[in-house]
Design an enzyme around this catalytic site. Structure first.
Site, PDB file in Angstrom:
ATOM      1  N   GLU A 237       0.887  -1.176   0.000  1.00 29.57           N
ATOM      2  CA  GLU A 237       0.000   0.000   0.000  1.00 29.57           C
ATOM      3  C   GLU A 237       0.913   1.210   0.000  1.00 29.57           C
ATOM      4  O   GLU A 237       1.534   1.529   1.023  1.00 29.57           O
ATOM      5  CB  GLU A 237      -0.881  -0.009   1.260  1.00 29.57           C
ATOM      6  CG  GLU A 237      -1.842  -1.176   1.354  1.00 29.57           C
ATOM      7  CD  GLU A 237      -2.966  -1.106   0.321  1.00 29.57           C
ATOM      8  OE1 GLU A 237      -3.154  -0.032  -0.297  1.00 29.57           O
ATOM      9  OE2 GLU A 237      -3.632  -2.125   0.122  1.00 29.57           O
ATOM     10  N   CYS A 271      -2.233   9.391   2.302  1.00 32.20           N
ATOM     11  CA  CYS A 271      -1.970   8.888   0.956  1.00 32.20           C
ATOM     12  C   CYS A 271      -3.128   9.207   0.021  1.00 32.20           C
ATOM     13  O   CYS A 271      -2.962   9.284  -1.180  1.00 32.20           O
ATOM     14  CB  CYS A 271      -1.666   7.400   0.982  1.00 32.20           C
ATOM     15  SG  CYS A 271      -2.890   6.439   1.859  1.00 32.20           S
TER      16      CYS A 271
END
Ligand code: ADP
Length: 512
Positions: A237, A271
């Site tokens: 991720e 993010c």
């Protein structure tokens, strides 16, 4: 000679003060940690799903009892406001426990699937079994949930886990270790280790059965390279450079408020924060003015009623500074905020919105991870899609329009792991949805059913009662070839010839 115990220093980024010292896990202990995890695995694996879930529920109780204490620790260690520690770190963790508890049984149970006629008389099903020892390496921006959710998913699926939280937020790491202890997980089932890169690297070399990594693209590549040497499967991720597309027919007040939240929550260290906003030209100025008004009303600080906390990681300040300086040198205009030479030395960076930005600039192409928001006008749907897809990242995106048909059409054309329509970021909060990125934003998915399934091997089982002496496809082959030809012609033609199929099958049986 005795070795000196190394310590990680927890510094409050908001005040610059040392708040704790946490003992590092010596590199020499890595093998023993794996041995413990491997020894604990068979017992944990053999518990029923329901039994494993009772431990997760116990953990939930412990977290709920200590909710205020944990949100204070997260806030102290990261500099984020306590409201965000609660809503964006603790809530997703609690919600994930609920989601895993209710879905694990049905997701992980044996599943019957169709068996083709070619395997006449048999049953087929899929079974899931845990991988073994899962290594979770987690980052500092949401240090609680980005560690807890993968760890709990892996545990529920029957694995034992080694968690290495980020050395940037060691106090949260220690806190998680204590929570697992209080919840009473059996010895060796979940071990939290404390240290930085070196420890992370040593752990990846010790051949875990799976690596779940959340962090930067740079480290993701190092981990993937190491994992490849032993063919260890991974989920990565990584970063994002999420676009927000605002059409002229959107609810502009809502879009402006949403943009400010999506860009500056967690000081932009997300993010999936809105990192670049494309606004249809007729409403561009109006949107920018509304955004400025919203930004200027925000309160910086980490008290209960403050909105935006401090940056967490000092190195991040430098990236924000460089991107802003480069953009300003090439003609970008500050709409609100300050140029780097006017910043003070602290970790509360001015919330800065810039216009007159070019698509090729670093501020548009590279992840900023800070409170910096570029706004760019566009003239057509096609142009907006082209701009949005024009980075190496593909994590999340948002589309804002009152024409839902158009919003959906655009959402479908975005090359990203998720999209939100008329809001931003929040797809992540729905534990029923898969989460993950495309392009350099990562490999694999978690949350949703994937969150449990990635931590399992899938086993295909075909079952025959074993009553017949032979099978048509076994030896001998003598005389079977022409029968097969007829059989397959009847079987695979668009309109199946059932008489031909049965005749051929009976002939094959006779020859077997
Ligand atoms: P971020 O800047 O988001 O923290 P990093 O990728 O630097 O991203 O760090 C994320 C996590 O990866 C941290 O827990 C860090 O200690 C760990 N890490 C950094 N380098 C390595 C490495 N070479 N091998 C394994 N883990 C690492």
């Amino acid at each position: 000679m005795h070795s000196v115990q190394r310590k990680l220093t927890a510094i409050s980024p908001a005040t610059g003060k040392v708040i704790a010292e946490i003992e590092e896990t010596p590199l020499g202990k890595v093998s023993a940690i794996y041995e413990q995890a491997r020894a604990a695995f068979p017992v944990w694996r053999d518990l029923s799903i329901a039994e494993r879930i009772t431990y997760l529920k116990k953990l939930k109780e412990v977290i709920l009892t200590e909710l205020e204490n944990i949100s204070a620790i997260i806030s102290d260690d990261t500099g984020k406001v306590k409201t965000e520690a609660l809503t964006a770190d603790l809530m997703p963790t609690l919600d994930a426990i609920g989601h895993i508890s209710t879905s694990a049984q049905s997701v992980l149970k044996r599943k019957r699937v169709k068996t083709p006629l070619l395997l006449f008389g048999k049953k087929s099903y899929i079974e899931y079994f845990p991988r073994g020892v899962v290594l979770v390496i987690s980052p500092w921006n949401y240090p609680f949930q980005l560690a807890m959710v993968p760890v709990l998913s892996a545990l529920a699926a029957g694995n034992t886990v080694i968690l290495k939280p980020s050395e940037v937020t060691p106090l949260v790491g220690k806190c998680m270790e204590q929570l697992f202890k209080k919840a009473g997980f059996p010895e060796g089932v979940v071990q939290v280790v404390h240290g930085g890169k070196e420890l992370g690297a040593a752990l990846t070399k010790e051949k875990p059965d799976y690596i779940f990594f959340t962090g930067s693209v740079k480290t993701g590549k190092i981990i993937q390279e190491q994992a490849a040497k032993d063919l260890i499967p991974t989920t990565l991720e990584l970063g994002g450079k999420d676009p927000m597309i605002v059409f002229a027919d959107a609810n502009i007040e809502r879009a402006a408020k949403g943009a400010v939240w999506a860009a500056f929550t967690n000081s932009g260290q997300v993010c999936m924060s809105a990192e670049r906003i494309y606004v249809e030209r007729p409403v561009f100025r109006k949107f920018v003015e509304l955004v400025k008004k919203e930004v200027e009303a925000l309160r910086h600080g980490i008290e209960e009623n403050d909105d935006v906390g401090s940056m967490t990681f000092p190195a991040q300040r430098e990236i924000v500074r460089q991107q802003l300086e480069e953009a300003l040198a090439e003609g970008a205009v500050i709409e609100t905020g300050k140029p780097p030479h006017e910043w003070d030395d602290g970790m509360f960076l001015p919330l800065t919105v810039v216009s007159n930005v070019q698509q090729r600039m670093k501020i548009i192409q590279e992840e900023t991870f800070g409170p910096l928001l570029p706004v760019i006008p566009f003239d057509s749907e096609e142009e907006a899609i082209k701009y949005a897809n024009d980075t190496e990242y593909g994590l999340n995106a948002s589309v804002w329009s009152s024409d839902i048909g158009k919003a959906r059409r655009v959402a479908s054309k975005l090359i990203t792991g998720s999209v939100v329509i008329n809001d931003a970021i929040i797809s992540f909060v729905n534990q029923s949805l898969p989460f993950g990125g495309v392009k350099k934003s990562g490999i694999g998915r978690y949350h949703g059913n994937a969150g449990l399934l990635i931590f399992c091997h899938e086993k295909a089982v075909v079952e025959d009662l074993g009553k017949r002496i032979s099978e048509v496809y076994w030896y001998p082959y003598k005389g079977k070839y022409p029968i097969y030809l007829n059989f397959f012609k009847s079987y695979f033609s668009e309109k199946k010839d059932w008489v031909g199929i049965v005749k051929s099958y009976l002939k094959l049986m006779k020859k077997s």
